[in-house]
Write a protein that holds these residues in place. Structure first.
Motif, PDB file in Angstrom:
ATOM      1  N   HIS A   1       0.823  -1.246  -0.150  1.00  0.00           N
ATOM      2  CA  HIS A   1       0.067   0.000  -0.013  1.00  0.00           C
ATOM      3  C   HIS A   1       0.804   1.318  -0.319  1.00  0.00           C
ATOM      4  O   HIS A   1       0.566   2.259  -0.709  1.00  0.00           O
ATOM      5  N   ARG A   2       2.101   1.207   0.558  1.00  0.00           N
ATOM      6  CA  ARG A   2       2.901   2.550   0.796  1.00  0.00           C
ATOM      7  C   ARG A   2       3.330   2.833  -0.526  1.00  0.00           C
ATOM      8  O   ARG A   2       3.507   3.715  -0.998  1.00  0.00           O
TER       9      ARG A   2
ATOM     10  N   GLY B   1       2.378   1.763  -3.424  1.00  0.00           N
ATOM     11  CA  GLY B   1       1.140   2.253  -4.395  1.00  0.00           C
ATOM     12  C   GLY B   1       0.789   3.381  -4.241  1.00  0.00           C
ATOM     13  O   GLY B   1       0.258   3.943  -5.318  1.00  0.00           O
ATOM     14  N   ARG B   2       1.324   4.203  -3.192  1.00  0.00           N
ATOM     15  CA  ARG B   2       0.847   5.490  -3.108  1.00  0.00           C
ATOM     16  C   ARG B   2       2.002   6.498  -3.515  1.00  0.00           C
ATOM     17  O   ARG B   2       2.028   7.497  -3.820  1.00  0.00           O
TER      18      ARG B   2
ATOM     19  N   ARG C   1       3.603   9.852  -2.033  1.00  0.00           N
ATOM     20  CA  ARG C   1       2.872  10.372  -0.980  1.00  0.00           C
ATOM     21  C   ARG C   1       2.875   9.317   0.352  1.00  0.00           C
ATOM     22  O   ARG C   1       2.205   9.304   1.214  1.00  0.00           O
ATOM     23  N   GLY C   2       3.377   7.898  -0.214  1.00  0.00           N
ATOM     24  CA  GLY C   2       3.526   7.002   0.866  1.00  0.00           C
ATOM     25  C   GLY C   2       4.491   7.058   1.890  1.00  0.00           C
ATOM     26  O   GLY C   2       4.243   6.390   3.079  1.00  0.00           O
TER      27      GLY C   2
END
Length: 195
Positions: free
Chosen positions: A130-131, A133-134, A137-138
């Motif tokens: 998830h990190r 994927g951002r 901004r992750g």
């Protein structure tokens, strides 16, 4: 004698009564002072433990078996009280927390940062995904030192030493207070042997 055509007259799926109570009886949750919870293995209790670098228990918390480690991490850390040799308040803040992936939530990391406690906790695979994927901004990945993380086996060794006591391994006590007292007594024996 049953007729041959009646043996398999209405084939049905096997009865699945494991998830509901039998007729006439109701499964009720245990009282809070028992610290028993239903999990896959039935009624169980869970011991949450914080120990020092030599494998001696600092704080113990007994909860029902279905309680997750990340929920109990804060109350467990707040139970740590190490008396000083001289005057002064007991130490309440450990130098460093070494935990497994169950404690890798952002909320728990923020709590440790707020209290000024260094921590070494591996990041879960889905959190990393998830990190990444951002994108930018992750943010940066949390610091992780593999050599420091290897010292976490002291907690597992402490649990194995506690399970050497038959009463702790099988929990004969009914209430959580008496069970926690037994764990505290075994912990004090570890401290007495190490001094």
């Amino acid at each position: 004698m049953a007729r041959p055509d009646r043996l398999h007259h209405r084939p049905r799926s096997p009865a699945r009564r494991g998830h509901r109570p039998k007729r006439g009886s109701r499964w009720q949750d245990e009282p809070d002072d028992h610290a028993l919870g239903r999990s896959r293995g039935g009624l169980t209790a869970k011991i949450h433990l914080a120990c020092d670098g030599k494998g001696r228990p600092l704080a113990v918390l007994v909860t029902p078996g279905r309680r997750h480690d990340s929920i109990c991490a804060r109350p467990l850390l707040e139970r740590i009280r190490v008396p000083r040799a001289g005057l002064g308040r007991p130490r309440c803040r450990p130098d460093q927390v070494i935990a497994d992936k169950a404690h890798s939530s952002r909320g728990f990391r923020a709590y440790l940062r707020k209290r000024g406690i260094a921590h070494t906790i591996p990041e879960k695979t889905d959190q990393r995904r998830h990190r990444l994927g951002r994108g930018h901004r992750g943010g940066r990945p949390p610091a992780f030192n593999r050599d420091v993380s290897r010292q976490r086996n002291m907690v597992e060794r402490c649990f194995n030493r506690l399970k050497g006591f038959r009463g702790i391994a099988t929990r004969y006590e009914k209430t959580a207070v008496s069970y926690e007292a037994a764990v505290a007594l075994a912990s004090s024996l570890f401290w007495a042997r190490s001094v």
